[in-house]
Write a protein that holds these residues in place. Structure first.
Motif, short mmCIF file in Angstrom:
data_model
loop_
_atom_site.label_atom_id
_atom_site.label_comp_id
_atom_site.label_asym_id
_atom_site.label_seq_id
_atom_site.Cartn_x
_atom_site.Cartn_y
_atom_site.Cartn_z
N GLY A 191 135.12 -3.25 -24.73
CA GLY A 191 134.75 -3.09 -23.34
C GLY A 191 134.87 -1.63 -22.93
N GLY A 192 134.89 -1.39 -21.65
CA GLY A 192 135.02 -0.02 -21.16
C GLY A 192 133.77 0.42 -20.45
N SER A 193 133.88 0.75 -19.16
CA SER A 193 132.72 1.12 -18.36
C SER A 193 132.42 2.60 -18.40
CB SER A 193 132.92 0.67 -16.91
OG SER A 193 134.11 1.24 -16.37
N SER A 194 133.32 3.40 -18.97
CA SER A 194 133.09 4.84 -19.04
C SER A 194 132.01 5.15 -20.06
CB SER A 194 134.38 5.56 -19.43
OG SER A 194 134.72 5.24 -20.77
N PRO A 195 131.39 6.34 -20.01
CA PRO A 195 130.42 6.71 -21.04
C PRO A 195 131.01 6.63 -22.45
CG PRO A 195 130.28 8.22 -19.19
CD PRO A 195 131.48 7.36 -18.94
N ALA A 201 131.17 1.09 -28.04
CA ALA A 201 130.62 -0.25 -28.22
C ALA A 201 129.27 -0.19 -28.93
CB ALA A 201 130.48 -0.96 -26.88
N ALA A 202 128.44 0.74 -28.53
CA ALA A 202 127.11 0.87 -29.12
C ALA A 202 127.19 1.18 -30.61
CB ALA A 202 126.32 1.95 -28.40
N VAL A 207 129.77 -7.16 -29.82
CA VAL A 207 129.83 -7.75 -28.49
C VAL A 207 130.40 -6.72 -27.53
CG1 VAL A 207 130.85 -9.59 -27.08
CG2 VAL A 207 130.11 -10.09 -29.42
N TYR A 208 129.78 -6.60 -26.36
CA TYR A 208 130.28 -5.68 -25.32
C TYR A 208 130.76 -6.50 -24.13
CZ TYR A 208 130.32 -2.22 -21.57
OH TYR A 208 130.69 -1.42 -20.52
N ALA A 209 132.00 -6.23 -23.69
CA ALA A 209 132.57 -6.90 -22.53
C ALA A 209 132.23 -6.11 -21.28
CB ALA A 209 134.09 -7.03 -22.70
N ALA A 229 122.99 0.95 -27.83
CA ALA A 229 123.09 0.34 -29.15
C ALA A 229 121.79 0.51 -29.92
CB ALA A 229 123.44 -1.14 -29.02
N ALA A 230 120.67 0.32 -29.24
CA ALA A 230 119.37 0.46 -29.91
C ALA A 230 119.18 1.87 -30.47
CB ALA A 230 118.24 0.12 -28.94
N ALA A 231 119.74 2.87 -29.80
CA ALA A 231 119.64 4.24 -30.30
C ALA A 231 120.34 4.40 -31.64
CB ALA A 231 120.23 5.21 -29.28
N HIS A 232 121.27 3.50 -31.95
CA HIS A 232 121.96 3.51 -33.25
C HIS A 232 121.39 2.44 -34.18
CE1 HIS A 232 125.13 6.36 -32.06
NE2 HIS A 232 125.11 5.75 -30.89
N GLY A 233 120.26 1.84 -33.81
CA GLY A 233 119.68 0.80 -34.63
C GLY A 233 120.47 -0.50 -34.62
N ARG A 234 121.16 -0.77 -33.52
CA ARG A 234 122.04 -1.93 -33.46
C ARG A 234 121.71 -2.78 -32.23
NH1 ARG A 234 127.06 -1.57 -32.75
NH2 ARG A 234 127.71 -2.95 -34.44
#
Length: 366
Positions: A191-195, A201-202, A207-209, A229-234
């Motif tokens: 989790g974590g809302s910070s950048p 997570a990405a 799973v992202y909380a 996540a998509a930027a890392h192919g995930r």
């Protein structure tokens, strides 16, 4: 719950309920009050709660973590041994042990349980709480360390070859995994809302909380983390915590919420008030400027009112409809945090679970 339209689900990828943890059941219920600063591990309670979660159709549960609570890996092992299908997400704070050691713990429990465990990795929301375990880094440094930790943690769970690593916080030479978890499972949530939290997570989680937000903000946050996540192919699935108060009717649920608030206030502001004033949630609120640290029981009361004000309150049909809105926003996994004190409470919970599993209610798999 997550599943195909007929209500079945992949046992490696299941949602959560809080918790089979070590806290005792109480009149106020976990949905209303802060968790106590100290708790004894009651083996019968942990096993019974885990079995009830499984019997009532819950797919998985979260084992929470605190510096003064029983070890969550050991609690998880006890709960897993008492169940056949329930999956557990184990809260694991970076800095409490070496990443190679934590990876072995996860892989061992994964193998012993038949692939029913994952790690919910956290950096620690309270500076005071992490300092109790000797971790004196500030939050920015903890996030930076978490990047190294998760890199080593994931490599230890997936690579057969020896690992050499030299970083700012961790150095290992010739590390190798003696065992790996079963392939195909979701091993890490974050989790974590910070950048920094979104980036970690990405890069490392399945799973992202997402934190509780109004629906439009929830959609935007989900789009942001999935794009990262998509930027890392995930790809990332999304998990959202929901506090729930159920009743046979909406009015019954509202009355239940009022009673829970009264009971929680009586429990946490009476002779035993000091036990509750030291909780991690209240430490975190004080550190973030949400409360006056000198106000004591008033701070606890404010926390209880805020928690119940945000609850999904109503009949199983009403609450299921509200959760359907979260699904339409992109939430895949919903963590149900609700008081279960009586057999009737369990009946209401089973009714909610059945509605969430109904084919007509499935928008995004859960």
């Amino acid at each position: 719950m997550e599943g195909t339209p007929d209500g079945t689900g992949d046992p490696r990828r299941r949602p959560r309920r809080t918790p089979p943890g070590p806290h005792p059941a109480g009149a106020a219920g976990p949905a209303a009050r802060p968790r106590p600063a100290r708790a004894d591990p009651d083996p019968a309670y942990v096993a019974r709660t885990a079995r009830e979660n499984e019997e009532d159709g819950l797919d998985s549960a979260l084992v929470v973590q605190s510096s003064s609570w029983p070890d969550p890996w050991l609690v998880a092992g006890w709960a897993l041994a008492a169940t056949d299908r329930l999956r557990l997400a184990v809260a694991h704070r970076v800095g409490t042990t070496a990443p190679t050691v934590a990876a072995r713990s996860l892989a061992t429990l994964d193998r012993l349980s038949g692939g029913r465990v994952s790690a919910h990795v956290i950096v620690g929301s309270s500076d005071l709480d992490v300092a109790r375990d000797g971790d004196l880094l500030g939050k920015e440094d903890r996030y930076r360390r978490a990047g190294e930790y998760l890199d080593l943690f994931r490599r230890s769970l997936t690579e057969h070859q020896e690992i050499d690593f030299a970083g700012e916080f961790y150095t290992v030479r010739g590390a190798r995994a003696g065992l790996l978890p079963r392939p195909g499972g979701e091993l890490v949530s974050f989790g974590g809302s910070s950048p920094q939290g979104v980036d970690l997570a990405a890069r490392f989680a399945e799973v992202y909380a997402v934190c509780p937000l109004p629906l439009p903000d929830t959609r935007r946050r989900i789009a942001e983390v999935r794009a990262a996540a998509a930027a890392h192919g995930r790809t990332l699935r999304i998990w959202r915590h929901v506090t729930v108060v159920l009743g046979d009717t909406d009015e019954d649920a509202r009355e239940r919420s009022r009673r829970l608030r009264r009971d929680a206030l009586r429990l946490t502001t009476g002779a035993d008030a000091g036990r509750w004033a030291e909780t991690v949630q209240l430490d975190r609120d004080r550190e973030r400027g949400r409360s006056d640290p000198q106000r004591g029981t008033e701070q606890t009361a404010a926390f209880i009112r805020r928690s119940l004000a945000a609850a999904h309150t109503g009949s199983p049909a009403t609450v299921a409809a509200r959760i359907g809105l979260l699904r339409s926003a992109g939430v895949d996994i919903v963590q149900l945090d609700l008081p279960v004190e009586t057999d009737h409470d369990r009946e209401l919970r089973r009714s909610l679970v059945a509605r969430l599993r109904a084919p007509a209610g499935l928008r995004r798999g859960w």
